[in-house]
Design an enzyme around this catalytic site. Structure first.
Site, PDB file in Angstrom:
ATOM      1  CG  ASP A  94      -0.200   0.033   2.530  1.00 38.90           C
ATOM      2  OD1 ASP A  94       0.990  -0.319   2.557  1.00 38.90           O
ATOM      3  OD2 ASP A  94      -0.816   0.414   3.542  1.00 38.90           O
ATOM      4  CD  GLU A  95       4.503   3.931   3.011  1.00 38.81           C
ATOM      5  OE1 GLU A  95       4.927   5.023   3.406  1.00 38.81           O
ATOM      6  OE2 GLU A  95       4.333   2.949   3.764  1.00 38.81           O
TER       7      GLU A  95
END
Length: 350
Positions: A94-95
């Protein structure tokens, strides 16, 4: 991404929207993988024991994690990034860091690029993302957390020192609670205090890390975005419902070895030479044991056999119990160089 796993669950199940959600199994051994923003109001955070989370928020809805689904959404988001730049350094599902010094989309600025990416994520995934735009990686990371959820924070070069000055030193990368306490003992609580401290004095007290602290206080970070991060370890682990003795772990080790080996089969460019056994005791001490055999492991059963044998190197009483076991493959090298070495040693001498 904003509360990524929980947001995916709320997107896919309308009954969860607006409710405090924890992505976790309910139970004494489970930890929270992600918490919705509704849950965070009650103090629920990722990595928190599930029982603690439920104590803070009795109405918390537990949803078992579905990493296959999260990975699919992550790939979708990665494809949006790739429309703008090939310089993408994923940190997790997610990053990611993106270097948008020059972009394929030819947008006029990094800010415009961030806005376009966030808009595309919202339109194509029905999820929200927050972005940090800054001259370097560590500043961008801080900025990405600044206006969550669904936010954008831009730090322009001339704003760097003013932005950093009031921040607690704990916001700097690598400054954990221990280092924060050491700096506090010197009267350093904020980045502005750290910047006023002489470089020579920081180096005298903290060695090379002192120089790094000095650079961070001035907003300096020369680490480039690395689009290809070589594999360091592939592993699988499990936390038990009840603590087990060392001699009860074999079936779990073999199951996890199969799982780690399945992940390893997707690694085409590099080969692993080391087997790692990870254990966590009932009182939360983590132990690791590893072995690099003369020839690299070539099957899941071989990995399992080595990992089981590594239990003999655990110097603890036989009555000790363990709450977690993990099996991993490490010591990665490029496949071509490994093959060249093997060919060299396999060549007969005449």
């Amino acid at each position: 991404m904003d509360a990524f796993y929980a947001s995916v669950e709320q997107r896919d199940d309308p009954s969860l929207r607006g409710k405090p959600v924890a992505v976790a199994w309910r139970g004494a051994r489970s930890v929270v993988c992600a918490a919705s923003y509704e849950a965070r109001v009650f103090g629920v955070r990722s990595a928190m024991p599930a029982v603690s989370a439920e104590r803070l928020c009795p109405q918390l809805v537990f949803v078992p994690p579905d990493f296959v689904r999260y990975k699919a959404v992550s790939r979708q988001i990665r494809e949006i990034f790739a429309r703008h730049t090939d310089l993408i350094e994923p940190l997790s599902l997610d990053e990611a860091y993106l270097d948008v010094t020059a972009t394929k989309s030819r947008l006029p600025s990094a800010t415009a690029t961030a806005e376009a990416i966030r808009a595309a994520i919202r339109e194509e995934t029905a999820l929200t993302a927050s972005a940090g735009v800054a001259p370097n990686k560590f500043l961008a990371k801080i900025a990405s957390d600044w206006n969550k959820p669904d936010g954008l924070c831009v730090i322009r070069p001339h704003q760097v020192e003013a932005f950093l000055t009031p921040l607690p030193v704990g916001r700097l990368p690598g400054v954990g609670k221990v280092m924060e306490a050491k700096l506090a003992a010197l009267g350093i609580a904020r980045v502005g205090d750290l910047r006023a401290f002489a470089l020579a004095a920081l180096e005298q007290r903290f060695g090379r890390w002192g120089r790094r602290l000095h650079e961070l206080a001035h907003g300096i970070d020369e680490h480039a975005v690395q689009p290809e991060r070589p594999t360091l370890q592939i592993s699988a682990e499990d936390t038990f419902e009840h603590d087990l003795k060392l001699d009860e772990l074999e079936p779990h080790i073999r199951r996890l070895a199969d799982k780690a080996w399945a992940g390893y089969q997707r690694e085409h460019e590099r080969v692993a030479r080391t087997v790692v056994l990870k254990l966590k005791t009932a009182d939360f001490h983590t132990l690791t044991r590893s072995l690099t055999p003369p020839a690299r492991p070539t099957s899941a059963s071989e990995v399992a056999g080595i990992a089981c044998a590594l239990r003999e190197r655990v110097e603890r009483p036989g009555s000790s119990r363990y709450r977690l076991v993990g099996v991993g493959l490490a010591g990665f090298v490029d496949r071509d160089s490994y093959q060249a070495q093997t060919d060299l040693f396999d060549t007969p001498t005449i």
